[in-house]
Structure formats: structure tokens, C-alpha cells
Write a protein that holds these residues in place. Sequence first.
Motif, PDB file in Angstrom:
ATOM      1  N   UNK A 191       3.374   9.393   3.513  1.00  0.00           N
ATOM      2  CA  UNK A 191       2.983   8.034   3.906  1.00  0.00           C
ATOM      3  C   UNK A 191       3.980   7.008   3.337  1.00  0.00           C
ATOM      4  N   UNK A 192       4.394   7.202   2.077  1.00  0.00           N
ATOM      5  CA  UNK A 192       5.381   6.296   1.471  1.00  0.00           C
ATOM      6  C   UNK A 192       6.697   6.340   2.246  1.00  0.00           C
ATOM      7  N   UNK A 193       7.141   7.566   2.584  1.00  0.00           N
ATOM      8  CA  UNK A 193       8.411   7.696   3.310  1.00  0.00           C
ATOM      9  C   UNK A 193       8.311   6.984   4.663  1.00  0.00           C
ATOM     10  N   UNK A 194       7.167   7.157   5.324  1.00  0.00           N
ATOM     11  CA  UNK A 194       6.948   6.522   6.628  1.00  0.00           C
ATOM     12  C   UNK A 194       7.001   5.011   6.551  1.00  0.00           C
ATOM     13  N   UNK A 195       6.501   4.481   5.439  1.00  0.00           N
ATOM     14  CA  UNK A 195       6.434   3.013   5.276  1.00  0.00           C
ATOM     15  C   UNK A 195       7.713   2.466   4.680  1.00  0.00           C
ATOM     16  N   UNK A 196       8.685   3.344   4.406  1.00  0.00           N
ATOM     17  CA  UNK A 196       9.957   2.888   3.839  1.00  0.00           C
ATOM     18  C   UNK A 196       9.833   2.465   2.384  1.00  0.00           C
ATOM     19  N   UNK A 197       8.831   3.006   1.669  1.00  0.00           N
ATOM     20  CA  UNK A 197       8.636   2.661   0.256  1.00  0.00           C
ATOM     21  C   UNK A 197       9.601   3.493  -0.596  1.00  0.00           C
ATOM     22  N   UNK A 198      10.174   2.862  -1.613  1.00  0.00           N
ATOM     23  CA  UNK A 198      11.060   3.577  -2.532  1.00  0.00           C
ATOM     24  C   UNK A 198      10.205   4.466  -3.444  1.00  0.00           C
ATOM     25  N   UNK A 209       5.635   0.302  -6.678  1.00  0.00           N
ATOM     26  CA  UNK A 209       5.510   0.264  -5.215  1.00  0.00           C
ATOM     27  C   UNK A 209       4.622   1.409  -4.736  1.00  0.00           C
ATOM     28  N   UNK A 210       4.800   2.589  -5.335  1.00  0.00           N
ATOM     29  CA  UNK A 210       3.997   3.759  -4.931  1.00  0.00           C
ATOM     30  C   UNK A 210       2.525   3.526  -5.291  1.00  0.00           C
ATOM     31  N   UNK A 211       2.288   2.993  -6.505  1.00  0.00           N
ATOM     32  CA  UNK A 211       0.898   2.719  -6.917  1.00  0.00           C
ATOM     33  C   UNK A 211       0.267   1.695  -5.982  1.00  0.00           C
ATOM     34  N   UNK A 212       1.065   0.722  -5.531  1.00  0.00           N
ATOM     35  CA  UNK A 212       0.563  -0.306  -4.608  1.00  0.00           C
ATOM     36  C   UNK A 212       0.120   0.311  -3.289  1.00  0.00           C
ATOM     37  N   UNK A 213       0.897   1.253  -2.792  1.00  0.00           N
ATOM     38  CA  UNK A 213       0.525   1.935  -1.533  1.00  0.00           C
ATOM     39  C   UNK A 213      -0.788   2.657  -1.736  1.00  0.00           C
ATOM     40  N   UNK A 243      -0.963   5.854 -12.112  1.00  0.00           N
ATOM     41  CA  UNK A 243      -2.017   5.234 -11.285  1.00  0.00           C
ATOM     42  C   UNK A 243      -2.354   6.125 -10.083  1.00  0.00           C
ATOM     43  N   UNK A 244      -1.363   6.826  -9.580  1.00  0.00           N
ATOM     44  CA  UNK A 244      -1.605   7.764  -8.475  1.00  0.00           C
ATOM     45  C   UNK A 244      -2.504   8.887  -8.967  1.00  0.00           C
ATOM     46  N   UNK A 245      -2.231   9.373 -10.169  1.00  0.00           N
ATOM     47  CA  UNK A 245      -3.020  10.495 -10.709  1.00  0.00           C
ATOM     48  C   UNK A 245      -4.470  10.057 -10.956  1.00  0.00           C
ATOM     49  N   UNK A 246      -4.656   8.821 -11.437  1.00  0.00           N
ATOM     50  CA  UNK A 246      -6.034   8.328 -11.644  1.00  0.00           C
ATOM     51  C   UNK A 246      -6.775   8.298 -10.305  1.00  0.00           C
ATOM     52  N   UNK A 247      -6.083   7.791  -9.300  1.00  0.00           N
ATOM     53  CA  UNK A 247      -6.698   7.673  -7.964  1.00  0.00           C
ATOM     54  C   UNK A 247      -7.042   9.062  -7.434  1.00  0.00           C
TER      55      UNK A 247
END
Length: 218
Positions: free
Chosen positions: A40-47, A53-57, A105-109
Motif C-alpha cells: 500500500x505504501x509503495x502504491x501511494x508513493x510513500x518513502x 510517513x509509514x506510521x501516518x499511512x 507504531x506499525x507494530x503497535x497497530x
Amino acid sequence: MVAIDGTSASGKSTNAKMVARALGYVYVDTGAMYRTLAWHCLQKGINIHDPKAVAGVCRRWKTSLESVTEDLLHVRLLVDGYAPEKEIRSNETSAAVSHVAAVPKVRDWMKKLQQSCIQFGNLVMEGRDIGTNIFPETDFKFWLDANLEERSRRREAEGVSENLAARDQRDSQRAAAPLMVPLGAVKINNSGQTPEQTCAAILAVIRERLAQREAPRS
Ligand code: DC
């Protein structure tokens, strides 16, 4: 609840599916959840190297969980109502995923999401931190590994060529829930074994422990 952790391409998916089928439990592939976020990050062009930025997604994406019976009863993660499958196994996603999975933050989620899978029933859950972090209380913890040559051959047979040693190293060295053998896990090195042999070894341990639980105390 059966936790199956281990290194990349150590046979976790094949064995977790076989064990789930044999016990009539629900199969959960947590690696697929991290892969879905990486895709999903790659699709949205997120670094993917930018943790903020990843945590925001992860905070914003619209997801849901569902259990489906295709060849096997399993849980899948949908993004905007879509469950990506082939896309999350590409070389590009495989190279990105451990960066995304290292973000605290990704791991918490993911922890909340993975623990909530219990709503679907008894689980066989595979990953890297299931026995250490997601369901540390379970009596059924397994750690799979195999030698690097064999693991690389297995991935190449699936059409994916990647540096497994580098990915395992990133997964082991991250600060948040690193890849490690859970306390009390049964360790199985399945180099040279067939999936049937590994699955039989896992089932034997589970059945013995279940029988011990049910045996009347004298
Ligand atoms: O099992 P897999 O190759 O599909 O896992 C993809 C990546 O996700 C892997 O590099 C480690 C990470 N992962 C994790 O950190 N924790 C999990 N529970 C499952 C996977």
C-alpha cells in the motif's frame, strides 16, 4: 492458539496451513499483513524509509478483517475493500516489507489487529513475534528454521529471488519486537525434511499437550 514463528522461508506458511487444516483451526498469516502495508505504501508513493510517513499511512488507511474459506479457513486483511494477494509477493514488496515492519507504531497497530483475530475462533498464527509478543501466554509455540541454502532454494522455487539473510538480519536487529526464539518454543530445524514430516512433529507436540491437559489428575 498455536504460534508458529521462524526465519524467512523456513516453511512457516506451508506448515501452519497444514496444522490449521488438521486441527480445524483458522489460519492467520501475519507476514501478509505487513506485506499488505508495504504494498500500500509503495502504491501511494510513500518513502518506506521514512518511519513517520509509514506510521501516518497506517493511522489513516481504511482496512477490515474477514475470515474466508477458500481451500482453507483463513483471515485476510482488506484495504479499501480489496485483498491484495499476488501483489504482496512481488520482489519489490519483499524488499520493502522489513523496513515497514520495523516501525514501532506499525507494530503497535498490527498487535491490536492480530490479537483481535481471536474473534474468528481457534487460530494457527504464523509470523516473527507471535510467541514473544502477540500471544506470549499460549502453551503452543513453535520456532522453525532451516539452513540458508535450503531456504533460498525454496524462495527461488516460488519465483522470488531475494537476500533472505539480509532480511532476517533487519528483522532480528530492529528495536521493536525483533525476530527471536520465543521462551518455551519447540525448535524445529526442518532442513532436509518434507512438510509432512515437520507438520507431523508439530501435531505430535500439540496432541500430547492437549492430552496432558485433559488427563484426570490422580
Ligand atoms: O513471513 P513473510 O516473509 O511474509 O514476512 C514478511 C516480513 O514481515 C518479514 O520481513 C518480517 C515481517 N514480519 C514481522 O516483522 N512480524 C510478523 N509477525 C510477521 C512478519
